[in-house]
Design an enzyme around this catalytic site. Structure first.
Site, PDB file in Angstrom:
ATOM      1  N   HIS A  17      36.131  79.115   6.983  1.00 40.23           N
ATOM      2  CA  HIS A  17      35.925  79.127   8.441  1.00 40.23           C
ATOM      3  C   HIS A  17      37.065  79.868   9.148  1.00 40.23           C
ATOM      4  O   HIS A  17      36.822  80.754   9.977  1.00 40.23           O
ATOM      5  CB  HIS A  17      35.832  77.696   8.963  1.00 40.23           C
ATOM      6  CG  HIS A  17      35.611  77.604  10.434  1.00 40.23           C
ATOM      7  ND1 HIS A  17      34.357  77.579  11.002  1.00 40.23           N
ATOM      8  CD2 HIS A  17      36.488  77.559  11.478  1.00 40.23           C
ATOM      9  CE1 HIS A  17      34.471  77.516  12.315  1.00 40.23           C
ATOM     10  NE2 HIS A  17      35.757  77.498  12.633  1.00 40.23           N
ATOM     11  N   GLU A  18      38.295  79.494   8.808  1.00 39.79           N
ATOM     12  CA  GLU A  18      39.437  80.130   9.461  1.00 39.79           C
ATOM     13  C   GLU A  18      39.567  81.602   9.039  1.00 39.79           C
ATOM     14  O   GLU A  18      40.002  82.438   9.833  1.00 39.79           O
ATOM     15  CB  GLU A  18      40.723  79.375   9.139  1.00 39.79           C
ATOM     16  CG  GLU A  18      40.734  77.921   9.618  1.00 39.79           C
ATOM     17  CD  GLU A  18      40.399  77.782  11.092  1.00 39.79           C
ATOM     18  OE1 GLU A  18      40.733  78.696  11.877  1.00 39.79           O
ATOM     19  OE2 GLU A  18      39.792  76.765  11.460  1.00 39.79           O
ATOM     20  N   HIS A  21      37.631  83.806  11.414  1.00 44.13           N
ATOM     21  CA  HIS A  21      38.382  84.168  12.626  1.00 44.13           C
ATOM     22  C   HIS A  21      39.451  85.227  12.298  1.00 44.13           C
ATOM     23  O   HIS A  21      39.609  86.212  13.034  1.00 44.13           O
ATOM     24  CB  HIS A  21      39.085  82.930  13.199  1.00 44.13           C
ATOM     25  CG  HIS A  21      38.156  81.875  13.696  1.00 44.13           C
ATOM     26  ND1 HIS A  21      37.174  82.109  14.634  1.00 44.13           N
ATOM     27  CD2 HIS A  21      38.063  80.546  13.394  1.00 44.13           C
ATOM     28  CE1 HIS A  21      36.532  80.992  14.884  1.00 44.13           C
ATOM     29  NE2 HIS A  21      37.051  80.024  14.134  1.00 44.13           N
TER      30      HIS A  21
END
Length: 362
Positions: A17-18, A21
């Site tokens: 998920h990170e 980004h």
């Protein structure tokens, strides 16, 4: 090993998920200052190309930091490579990339299941009903039932196999509010007898347990890449729709569904149970948790990606950034809410640690 496997999967999903980004920002040339898994004090860190990669003490998520958030940053406020100075579409991509990364990973895991394990070809049922989950403080937990148990009989009557066994057992429970039932169960090859008294919920018996057919799912080799991709895509759509429907139901019928919400401890317990089962279970678990993380982060709540997206949308409608005080108040309220919710869920789930301890052999 099951618990460690579940923890490794959860950590991997957070990293993915990170990373969404992070790569969405660096791909566009936007400055990034840190990439952290967890919150709070730093346990391990490494500096590379001006970015701090860190493992932190509180394992409740992660974040990607930008120089925009550092008041002591030496980078000029008008630097065109700061996130806040980029056009709205570029910033929107950075915010949405975490959710997109989890959705893409879920689909890829389902594709991997089709390629490695095969295509589902039916369910081979054996007598009994599997207890897949137990709610703390309810009748099932009080009787000694735990996730992974197999119920093979009720009041001296043996249960058949398949979905019909679940239907029969549920009907027996619903029709016996405040009546004591004797269950014959099996755990780790050992037969046990338990006394279970369903609670009376408006004249219907309830025990607070999730039940499913006991048996194994059969798989066959895929006929080709097209079948793998097609099956993975169909399963992905079904899982995503059910997840979204679950969050909608939670929001619209919170009082009835709040007890079904699971925190970190319960999620690890589920993963540990599935890890012991092996086969396709971990593929499905990974895909489902990844989709849940995506949908959760898409909610329009402070500190979540959805909340950031709402602020960006309001900025676009106003034609200029929102007042800094408003943004700060929004984020601070979100921090209190999310930390409080996390603590409540952890406290709620610690009462179910007995099942985890059994998995660890304690």
């Amino acid at each position: 090993m099951g618990v460690l496997t579940a923890l490794a999967i959860l950590a991997g999903l957070i990293v993915v998920h990170e990373a969404g980004h992070f790569f969405a920002a660096t791909w566009q040339g936007i400055r990034v200052s840190s990439f952290s898994v967890g919150f709070g004090p730093v346990l391990l860190e490494r500096q590379r190309r001006g970015v701090q990669f860190a493992l932190r003490a509180i394992p409740l998520g992660g974040f990607v930091g930008f120089p925009d958030d550092d008041e002591d940053s030496a980078i000029p406020a008008d630097d065109p490579d700061l996130l806040r100075n980029r056009p709205l579409p570029q910033r929107a991509l950075v915010i949405a990339a975490g959710v997109l990364a989890n959705l893409l990973l879920a689909w890829a895991v389902l594709v991997a299941q089709g390629a490695i394990v095969g295509i589902p070809a039916g369910f081979s049922a054996t007598p009994g009903v599997l207890v897949s989950g137990v709610q703390a403080g309810q009748a099932a937990a009080a009787s000694g039932l735990a996730a992974g148990d197999r119920i093979v009989g009720v009041d001296g009557q043996k249960l058949a196999g398949g979905q019909q066994a679940v239907v029969d057992l549920v009907a027996r429970i619903k029709g016996a509010p405040d009546q004591t039932l004797t269950l014959e169960t099996e755990r780790s090859g050992q037969l046990r007898r338990l006394r279970l008294t369903p609670a009376d919920a408006d004249g219907i018996g309830r025990i607070g347990a999730q039940l499913q057919p006991f048996g194994t799912e059969a798989f066959r080799p895929a006929k080709g890449p097209g079948e793998i991709l097609g099956r993975a895509s169909r399963d992905f759509v079904v899982l995503t729709k059910r997840t979204v429907d679950g969050f909608v139901t939670l929001a619209t019928h919170f009082g009835q569904t709040a007890s079904q919400v699971s925190g970190p401890v319960k999620i690890v317990e589920m993963g540990a149970t599935l890890a012991k089962q092996g086969g396709s279970s971990l593929f499905l678990y990974t895909a489902l948790i990844s989709i849940n993380l995506a949908v959760l982060n898409a909610l329009p709540l402070p500190l979540l990606d959805g909340g950031q997206f709402v602020l960006l949308l309001l900025e676009g409608l106003r034609g200029r950034p929102l007042p800094e005080k408003f943004q700060m108040a929004f984020m601070q309220s979100g921090f209190v809410f999310l930390v409080g919710l996390s603590l409540v869920l952890i406290v709620k789930d610690t009462s179910q640690l007995a099942a985890v301890q059994q998995l660890l052999g304690r």
